[in-house]
Scaffold this active site. Structure first.
Site: not given
Ligand code: NAD
Length: 242
Positions: A146, A20
């Protein structure tokens, strides 16, 4: 959507290497903003040609402070970094809870602390925090740590919105259902039966599919331009919360 013009605006995005965060950095750039895309995984930022990129570990308080001081003006902060922890209360440890609190909650506070003084000086600023439908909005099995942390994100969002609404600051949260991202794929593979797990996730969403990251990115850009909206938890969940 896609109509918001963010020319002249500076956007800071965390966790922009994939999923995202990456899609949102691209969408903000397409809307005309100057985008600073950050992630702890610097190599993962390669290819974000429409953005400036930098390594930033949001767990590192000193690094966040130094980065925000060096970046200067930020008009829009997209707090995207977060981790999904699977399991019930009895299956989770104090250490896992502490880590999730640090990454999913405190890191967002750190980032806001870094950019808010400048926003207040200019009397204008937009903060968008990544929460989830799995929060105070919906009880979801096996998401104790979470959901607890993502509920805290909603509390934080409303508190910041209430404290600074008269000073030109807007603070909103995005609450997705399931989104197709690399970490989702990892979680599906970790179940041992990717196809069955995928089917189960799809079945939760009445629209019959998982969201694309670009759909969440569109909402972030919209919120950046939604100048009469603050303190909201905006669901984008394929009908899961209907
Ligand atoms: P992802 O989990 O695939 O990627 C996470 C990114 O965060 C990676 O690029 C990683 O390197 C980075 N990251 C991890 N630790 C970090 C740190 N300490 N400092 C900086 N960057 C860091 O991404 P996603 O699934 O798109 O999720 C992004 C956000 O969206 C999260 O907050 C997640 O909880 C939220 N979210 C995701 C979903 C889903 O279904 N994917 C649903 C609801 C909410």
């Amino acid at each position: 959507m896609g109509q918001t013009d963010l020319a002249g605006q500076v956007v800071l995005v965390t966790a922009a290497a994939q999923g995202i965060g990456r899609a949102t950095a691209v969408a903000f750039a397409r809307a005309g903003a100057r985008v600073i895309a950050t992630d702890v995984n610097e190599a993962g930022l390669a290819g974000l040609d429409s953005c400036e990129t930098a390594r930033l570990d949001v767990l590192d308080r000193k690094a966040v402070e130094a980065f925000c001081a060096q970046v200067g003006r930020v008009d829009i902060l997209f707090n995207c970094a977060g981790i999904v922890h699977n399991g019930t209360l009895l299956e989770s440890t104090e250490e896992e809870f502490d880590f999730a609190c640090d990454l999913n909650v405190r890191a967002m506070i750190r980032m806001i602390r870094g950019v808010l003084p400048g926003m207040l000086e200019r009397g204008d600023g937009c903060i968008i925090n990544m929460s989830s439908l799995a929060s105070s909005l919906k009880g979801v099995p096996n998401r104790f740590v979470y959901s607890t942390t993502k509920a805290a994100v909603l509390g934080m969002t409303k508190a910041v919105a209430a404290d600074y609404v008269k000073q030109g600051i807007r603070c909103n949260a995005i609450c997705p259902g399931t989104v197709q991202t690399p970490s989702l794929d990892d979680r599906l593979r970790a179940t041992g039966d990717y196809e069955a797990a995928h089917k189960e996730f799809v079945a939760r969403q009445p629209m019959g599919r998982i969201a694309e990251p670009e759909e969440i990115a569109d909402l972030a850009v919209y919120l950046a331009g939604a100048r009469f909206t603050s303190g909201q938890a905006v669901c984008i969940d394929g009908g899961w919360s209907i």
